[in-house]
Design an enzyme around this catalytic site. Structure first.
Site, PDB file in Angstrom:
ATOM      1  N   LYS A 152       0.200   7.136 -15.687  1.00 12.24           N
ATOM      2  CA  LYS A 152      -0.255   8.302 -14.913  1.00 12.24           C
ATOM      3  C   LYS A 152       0.254   9.586 -15.556  1.00 12.24           C
ATOM      4  O   LYS A 152      -0.464  10.577 -15.667  1.00 12.24           O
ATOM      5  CB  LYS A 152       0.255   8.210 -13.464  1.00 12.24           C
ATOM      6  CG  LYS A 152      -0.327   7.036 -12.691  1.00 12.24           C
ATOM      7  CD  LYS A 152       0.476   6.704 -11.425  1.00 12.24           C
ATOM      8  CE  LYS A 152       0.124   5.300 -10.952  1.00 12.24           C
ATOM      9  NZ  LYS A 152       1.070   4.782  -9.946  1.00 12.24           N
ATOM     10  N   LYS A 191      15.806   0.003 -13.849  1.00 12.71           N
ATOM     11  CA  LYS A 191      15.022   1.178 -14.242  1.00 12.71           C
ATOM     12  C   LYS A 191      15.932   2.299 -14.751  1.00 12.71           C
ATOM     13  O   LYS A 191      15.495   3.215 -15.417  1.00 12.71           O
ATOM     14  CB  LYS A 191      14.163   1.659 -13.075  1.00 12.71           C
ATOM     15  CG  LYS A 191      13.068   0.652 -12.658  1.00 12.71           C
ATOM     16  CD  LYS A 191      12.278   1.152 -11.460  1.00 12.71           C
ATOM     17  CE  LYS A 191      11.346   0.104 -10.873  1.00 12.71           C
ATOM     18  NZ  LYS A 191      10.075  -0.043 -11.620  1.00 12.71           N
ATOM     19  N   THR A 233       3.609   1.659 -14.426  1.00 18.75           N
ATOM     20  CA  THR A 233       2.297   2.307 -14.327  1.00 18.75           C
ATOM     21  C   THR A 233       2.443   3.816 -14.163  1.00 18.75           C
ATOM     22  O   THR A 233       1.515   4.553 -14.475  1.00 18.75           O
ATOM     23  CB  THR A 233       1.465   1.728 -13.159  1.00 18.75           C
ATOM     24  OG1 THR A 233       2.326   1.529 -12.035  1.00 18.75           O
ATOM     25  CG2 THR A 233       0.827   0.408 -13.548  1.00 18.75           C
ATOM     26  N   LYS A 253       9.760   6.657  -9.464  1.00 20.39           N
ATOM     27  CA  LYS A 253       9.531   5.215  -9.386  1.00 20.39           C
ATOM     28  C   LYS A 253      10.527   4.663  -8.373  1.00 20.39           C
ATOM     29  O   LYS A 253      11.437   5.369  -7.952  1.00 20.39           O
ATOM     30  CB  LYS A 253       9.736   4.565 -10.752  1.00 20.39           C
ATOM     31  CG  LYS A 253      11.068   4.950 -11.415  1.00 20.39           C
ATOM     32  CD  LYS A 253      11.194   4.427 -12.821  1.00 20.39           C
ATOM     33  CE  LYS A 253      10.395   5.210 -13.847  1.00 20.39           C
ATOM     34  NZ  LYS A 253       9.237   4.517 -14.358  1.00 20.39           N
ATOM     35  N   ARG A 254      10.386   3.390  -8.002  1.00 21.39           N
ATOM     36  CA  ARG A 254      11.373   2.802  -7.122  1.00 21.39           C
ATOM     37  C   ARG A 254      12.766   2.871  -7.744  1.00 21.39           C
ATOM     38  O   ARG A 254      12.907   2.835  -8.967  1.00 21.39           O
ATOM     39  CB  ARG A 254      10.985   1.350  -6.815  1.00 21.39           C
ATOM     40  CG  ARG A 254       9.888   1.251  -5.792  1.00 21.39           C
ATOM     41  CD  ARG A 254      10.297   1.892  -4.481  1.00 21.39           C
ATOM     42  NE  ARG A 254      11.340   1.142  -3.844  1.00 21.39           N
ATOM     43  CZ  ARG A 254      11.155   0.301  -2.826  1.00 21.39           C
ATOM     44  NH1 ARG A 254       9.959   0.146  -2.309  1.00 21.39           N
ATOM     45  NH2 ARG A 254      12.171  -0.355  -2.301  1.00 21.39           N
ATOM     46  N   HIS A 291       4.372 -10.622 -12.251  1.00 29.16           N
ATOM     47  CA  HIS A 291       4.684  -9.194 -12.349  1.00 29.16           C
ATOM     48  C   HIS A 291       6.119  -8.903 -12.708  1.00 29.16           C
ATOM     49  O   HIS A 291       6.534  -7.740 -12.671  1.00 29.16           O
ATOM     50  CB  HIS A 291       4.374  -8.491 -11.031  1.00 29.16           C
ATOM     51  CG  HIS A 291       2.920  -8.369 -10.728  1.00 29.16           C
ATOM     52  ND1 HIS A 291       2.154  -7.293 -11.109  1.00 29.16           N
ATOM     53  CD2 HIS A 291       2.082  -9.218 -10.100  1.00 29.16           C
ATOM     54  CE1 HIS A 291       0.917  -7.464 -10.699  1.00 29.16           C
ATOM     55  NE2 HIS A 291       0.837  -8.628 -10.082  1.00 29.16           N
TER      56      HIS A 291
HETATM   57  C1  NBG Z   1       6.093  -4.725 -10.804  1.00 35.56           C
HETATM   58  C2  NBG Z   1       6.756  -4.424 -12.137  1.00 35.56           C
HETATM   59  C3  NBG Z   1       6.122  -3.222 -12.825  1.00 35.56           C
HETATM   60  C4  NBG Z   1       4.628  -3.420 -12.901  1.00 35.56           C
HETATM   61  C5  NBG Z   1       4.070  -3.703 -11.515  1.00 35.56           C
HETATM   62  C6  NBG Z   1       2.577  -3.980 -11.544  1.00 35.56           C
HETATM   63  C7  NBG Z   1       6.956  -6.275  -9.085  1.00 35.56           C
HETATM   64  C8  NBG Z   1       7.372  -7.649  -8.785  1.00 35.56           C
HETATM   65  N1  NBG Z   1       6.594  -6.003 -10.342  1.00 35.56           N
HETATM   66  O1  NBG Z   1       6.635  -3.086 -14.118  1.00 35.56           O
HETATM   67  O2  NBG Z   1       8.118  -4.202 -11.952  1.00 35.56           O
HETATM   68  O3  NBG Z   1       3.998  -2.291 -13.446  1.00 35.56           O
HETATM   69  O4  NBG Z   1       4.691  -4.851 -10.963  1.00 35.56           O
HETATM   70  O5  NBG Z   1       2.275  -5.015 -12.406  1.00 35.56           O
HETATM   71  O6  NBG Z   1       6.937  -5.443  -8.205  1.00 35.56           O
END
Ligand code: NBG
Length: 819
Positions: A658, A552, A654, A546-547, A357
C-alpha cells in the site's frame, strides 16, 4: 452505475429513505442519520445488479469460490461502494444539491473491523478483486457483535474499548432467515445398522441456529456484485420452558447464552493462537453453516448429483482457522448424502485448498483431543479416520523411518489435533503468500509435506486492491495518474508502469511531490486534531503502521529514535533532516510486551516532542486506533515505509505494498514481499538492511548469537538500553521498561535473549536510516524514486493474485453482466 445513474432519482431516494427511516425530512437529520439515508439509497442502486449476478451465475452454471475466513477487515463500505459504482462525482454533486457533504457522511460509518490485521484485510481485498474480475465468489465468516476493539491511549497505555459497530444498525446487510442452518455441538455418536449399512447418528447434542447476513461486494464498474455472508447465532429453542418449569433456570438460559457467546467477539490476536474452546466453537459454527449451504445450493441446482461438487465449487481455507471444513464436508457427504468414504474423500480433496499465512510457531493451531472430541464428536471420529489412513500411507511410503515421519506429520499426535496437517492432507493445494515465505515452507516448516506432495505446493504473492488503496485513499494522486496515462490502471495495475517515463521529468516530479505534500497536510491536520502535536510537512514522514508484534520490531524503530535523539542532543550541529516518526498499531489485549512497547513509544514521544532544545527536528506520533479508515489517510502521506521485521518472520506483509503504491520508499529487511518489492523497483530505490532469512534461521539453529556482546562493545546502544532502566523515559517508575530491557539481554527471564535480533540488526538499520536521510536532501532524486515506486507497484494488485488463484487452484468461470 454510471451509465444509468440518474441524479434526480437518486436524490429522491435519499429523501424518501430519510422519511422511511426517521419520519423526518432530510434537512432535519443529523449527519449520522443522513449517512443511513444515503447508504440505503446506494444499497438500492446495487440490489438489481446483485440479483442479476446471481441469475447469470446460475444460467451459466459458473463455478464459484467460497472464501472461508474468520476475518474480513472490510473498513467502511459506503465510500468503497460509491467508488466501485463508478459514480462518485455524480453522487457527490447530488448530495451537494441536497446540502450534504459526502466526505462528512462517509466519516459517520463505523469501520467493519471484523479482522485483526493483514490476514483479514487480504480477505477484503480479495473480495473486491473477485467481483471486479467477474468471478462468482462468496466470502463466509462470522457476524461478530463486537469486532476488533477500539484502542484508546490513556496516559500512554493502550486501553481496549468494545467496538459496538452494529448499535445503529447496518444499512448494507440483508438478514436471510430463510437460509438458516442448524449446527450441532457436544453429545455422542451412535452407530446403527440401517438396512445392512453402518450409519452414524449424532445424539444428545446442543443446537445453535446459524442465520446468514448478506452484504453486497460491488465489482468496479462491471455490474457484478458478489456476496459477503456472515453468520449470526440464535438458540434453537429460544427459551427452554420445560427446564424453567422444573426449576432448572440455568439449563433454560444455557442454550441462549451459548448462542450469544459464539458470535460475541472477534479474538484480538494476530499471528497468535489462544486455544480457547469458544474459538473452536466459532470455527465449527461458521464452517458447518457455510459448507451446508454451499452443498445444498449446489445440489439444488444439479438435480441431486453431489458427485461433481468440485467442478462447480471451491473452498479456500484462509489459514488453519477454517480447516475443520475438511471434516465437515466429509461428514455431509457421507452422513447426509450416503457416499462411501472413498467417494467423499476424492470430492473433499478436490474441493478444498489451504493458504498458510505464517511460520510463527505460536500461531499454528493445535487442539487437545479431549476438548476437540467432546465438542465435535462426529467430526473427531472423521478426523481420526483421516489420520489413520494417512498414517497407513506414510508407512507404505516410508517403510524405513515410518515412526519418525508419523511423529512429524500425523494429524493427531501427542494428544493434539493439528489443523494445518488436516488442511494439507485434506486438500489439493497449499500456498504461501510470498515467494520467500513459500520457500521457507517448502524447506523448513512443511518440509516433510512438500517431500510427500510436491505437486500441491505453490506460491501466491499477496496483493492489495488499488481501488481502495489508491483510487479511494489518494484521489489527488489517482486523478494525476489517470491524467498522465489514462485510467486503465484501475482495473489493470500493470499499466501503472507507463508512469515510469515521467520519473525524470522535472515538472512531473514537482507535481508528484506537491500531491504528496497535500496528503501530508491532510495527515498533519488529523495529527493536530487527534494528538495535539504540530508536525511540519517539510519533515520526512517515516511511517510504521501494522499490528504490534515483537517480530515486526516496532521496538527496533523506537530504540533507534532514542538513539538519534541522543546524537542530536550531543551534536546539535549534526546533519539531519527533520523527521516525523509515525506509528499506528494495536496490540493483542493479553500481549504484555507489545503493550509495553506502545507505552514506550508514547513516553519517548512525550519527552522528545516537548524538548525545545532540538528545534522540532524529531517528532514522534502514535496514532490512536489504527484501522482501515485512518490507514487511508496515513498511507498516502508517507515518505518512508518501515518494513523491518526479522527476516523470515513476516510471511508477506501488505502495508508494504500500500505504501509503495502511494509513493513511499521502503526501508526494510529482505523479508516477505519486501524481497519482491525491491526486485520490482530496483535495489537503488529502496533502503534494505540486516540479516537475511538464511542467516536468521542459521543463528536460530546454532544458538551462536549473544546480544550481550553488542551491549558491551557498542557504547551508543548501551546508552539507549540503559535509558530503558534508568528512568530517562519514565522518571516516576524507572523499572517500568525493565521487561523490554530483559527481553533484549537477559536470558534468564526470557527463554532466549533478543529472539528477534534487534541488537544484531541495529547498526545496519541505523546505516539504512542515514542513507535515506541523505537521499532525501536530493529532492529530485527522491521525487524520481517515489514515482518509480508507484510505477513499479503493478505486481502487487490483488487482481493479479486472484488471477493466479483462479488459474492454478480454483479454475473459476468468468461472468459478464449485460446492461
Ligand atoms: C499474516 C502475515 C502477514 C501477511 C498476512 C496476509 C497471519 C497469521 N498472517 O505477513 O503475518 O501479509 O497474513 O497473508 O495473520
Amino acid at each position: 452505475m454510471v451509465e444509468k445513474f440518474d441524479k434526480e432519482l437518486f436524490k429522491k431516494e435519499v429523501k424518501s429513505s430519510a422519511r422511511k427511516l426517521y419520519r423526518r425530512s432530510l434537512d432535519e437529520l443529523t449527519t449520522k442519520e443522513a449517512f443511513h439515508a444515503v447508504a440505503y439509497a446506494v444499497q438500492n442502486t446495487i440490489i438489481d445488479d446483485w440479483m442479476e449476478t446471481q441469475k447469470v451465475t446460475e444460467k451459466k452454471d459458473a463455478k464459484r469460490v467460497y472464501y472461508l475466513s474468520m476475518e474480513f477487515l472490510m473498513g467502511r463500505a459506503l465510500g468503497n461502494n460509491i467508488i466501485n459504482l463508478s459514480c462518485r462525482d455524480e453522487i457527490k454533486e447530488a448530495l451537494e444539491e441536497l446540502n450534504l457533504d459526502l466526505n462528512a457522511i462517509e466519516d459517520e460509518e463505523p469501520d467493519w473491523a471484523l479482522g485483526n490485521g493483514g490476514l483479514g484485510r487480504l480477505a477484503a481485498c480479495f473480495l473486491d478483486s473477485l467481483a471486479t474480475l467477474g468471478y462468482c465468489a462468496c466470502g463466509c465468516g462470522i457476524r461478530y457483535k463486537y469486532g476488533m476493539f477500539k484502542q484508546q491511549i490513556v496516559n500512554g497505555y493502550q486501553k481496549e474499548v468494545p467496538d459496538d459497530w452494529l448499535k445503529d444498525g447496518n444499512p448494507f446487510e440483508l438478514r436471510r432467515s430463510e437460509l438458516a442452518k442448524e449446527v450441532k455441538f457436544g453429545g455422542w455418536v451412535e452407530s446403527v445398522n440401517h438396512n445392512g449399512k453402518l450409519k452414524f447418528e449424532h445424539k444428545g447434542y446442543q443446537s445453535v441456529i446459524a442465520i446468514p447476513y448478506d452484504t453486497p461486494v460491488v465489482g468496479y464498474n462491471n455490474h457484478v456484485v458478489d456476496t459477503l455472508r456472515v453468520w449470526d447465532a440464535q438458540a434453537k429453542e429460544t427459551f427452554r420452558l420445560d427446564e424453567f418449569d422444573k426449576g432448572n433456570y440455568e439449563a433454560a438460559v444455557e442454550n441462549e447464552n451459548m448462542a450469544r457467546n459464539i458470535v460475541e467477539v472477534l479474538y484480538p490476536n494476530d499471528n497468535h493462537y489462544a486455544g480457547k474452546e469458544l474459538r473452536l466453537r466459532q470455527q465449527y459454527f461458521f464452517i458447518s453453516a457455510s459448507v451446508q449451504t454451499a452443498v445444498k445450493d449446489y445440489v439444488d441446482r444439479h438435480n441431486g448429483d453431489i458427485k461433481h461438487l468440485y467442478e462447480k465449487v471451491a473452498f479456500q481455507l484462509n489459514d488453519t482457522h477454517p480447516t475443520v471444513a475438511v471434516a465437515e464436508l466429509m461428514r455431509i457427504l457421507m452422513d447426509d448424502y450416503e457416499l462411501s468414504w472413498d467417494e467423499a474423500w476424492e470430492i473433499t480433496k478436490k474441493t478444498c485448498a489451504y493458504t498458510n499465512h505464517t511460520i510463527m510457531a505460536e500461531a499454528l493451531e493445535k487442539w487437545p483431543i479431549e476438548l476437540f472430541s467432546k465438542l465435535l464428536p462426529r467430526i473427531y471420529q472423521i478426523v481420526e479416520e483421516i489420520n489413520r489412513r494417512f498414517c497407513e500411507y506414510i508407512r507404505t511410503n516410508y517403510p524405513e523411518n515410518a515412526e519418525y515421519k508419523i511423529k512429524k506429520m500425523a494429524i493427531i499426535y501427542d494428544g493434539q489435533v493439528k489443523m494445518a496437517h488436516l488442511a494439507i492432507v485434506g486438500g489439493h493445494a497449499v500456498n504461501g503468500v510470498a515467494e520467500l515465505h513459500t520457500e521457507i515452507l517448502k524447506k523448513e516448516t512443511l518440509k516433510d509435506f512438500y517431500e510427500l506432495y510436491p505437486e500441491k505446493f505453490s506460491s501466491k504473492t499477496n496483493g492489495i486492491t488499488q481501488r481502495r488503496w489508491l483510487l479511494h485513499a489518494n484521489p489527488e494522486l489517482a486523478a494525476w495518474i489517470s491524467d498522465k496515462i489514462g485510467n486503465g490502471w484501475i482495473t489493470d495495475l500493470s499499466k501503472i508502469s507507463k508512469l515510469a517515463v515521467y520519473a525524470d521529468d522535472e515538472k512531473c516530479q514537482a507535481e508528484f511531490m506537491a500531491i504528496k505534500r497535500h496528503n501530508k497536510e491532510r495527515l498533519a491536520k488529523y495529527i493536530l486534531e487527534h494528538n495535539g502535536i504540530e508536525v511540519s510537512t517539510e519533515a520526512i514522514f517515516d511511517v510504521m503502521v501494522k499490528r504490534l508484534h515483537e517480530y515486526k520490531r516496532q521496538l527496533l524503530n523506537i530504540l533507534h529514535v532514542m538513539y538519534v535523539y541522543n546524537q542530536l542532543k550531543d551534536h546539535p550541529e549534526m546533519k539531519f533532516h527533520p523527521h516525523v516518526y509515525i506509528f499506528g498499531a494495536k496490540a493483542a489485549a493479553g500481549y504484555k510486551t507489545a503493550k509495553l512497547t506502545i507505552k514506550l513509544i508514547n513516553n519517548v514521544a512525550n519527552v522528545i516532542n516537548n524538548d525545545d532544545s532540538i528545534n522540532g527536528k524529531i517528532k514522534v506520533v502514535f496514532i490512536e486506533d489504527y484501522r482501515v479508515s485512518n490507514a487511508e489517510l496515513i498511507i498516502p502521506a508517507a515518505d518512508i515505509s518501515e518494513q523491518i521485521s526479522t527476516a523470515s518472520k513476516e510471511a508477506s506483509g501488505t502495508s508494504n505494498m500500500k505504501l509503495m503504491l502511494n509513493g513511499a520508499l521502503t526501508l526494510g529487511t529482505m523479508d516477505g514481499a519486501n524481497v519482491e518489492i525491491v526486485k520490482e523497483v530496483g535495489h537503488e530505490y529502496a533502503f534494505t538492511f540486516g540479516l537475511s532469512s538464511d542467516e536468521v534461521i542459521a543463528l536460530e539453529h546454532n544458538h551462536q548469537y549473544n546480544p550481550m556482546e553488542i551491549f558491551n562493545h557498542n557504547q551508543e546502544i548501551r546508552r539507549v538500553l540503559m535509558q530503558l532502566v534508568n528512568g530517562y523515559y519514565s522518571p516516576e517508575n524507572p523499572e517500568l521498561f525493565r521487561p523490554l530491557y530483559n527481553s533484549l539481554l537477559n536470558t534468564h527471564e526470557s527463554d532466549v535473549a533478543d529472539r528477534y535480533f534487534i541488537l544484531k540488526d541495529f547498526a545496519a538499520y541505523d546505516e539504512a536510516q542515514r542513507r535515506a536521510c541523505e537521499q532525501y536532501e536530493d529532492e529530485s532524486w527522491w521525487a524520481k524514486a517515489a514515482i518509480l515506486n508507484t510505477s513499479h507497484a503493478g505486481k502487487f494488485s490483488s487482481d493479479r493474485t486472484i488471477e493466479e488463484y483462479v488459474e492454478d487452484i480454483w479454475k473459476l468461470d468468468r461472468i459478464k453482466i449485460k446492461v
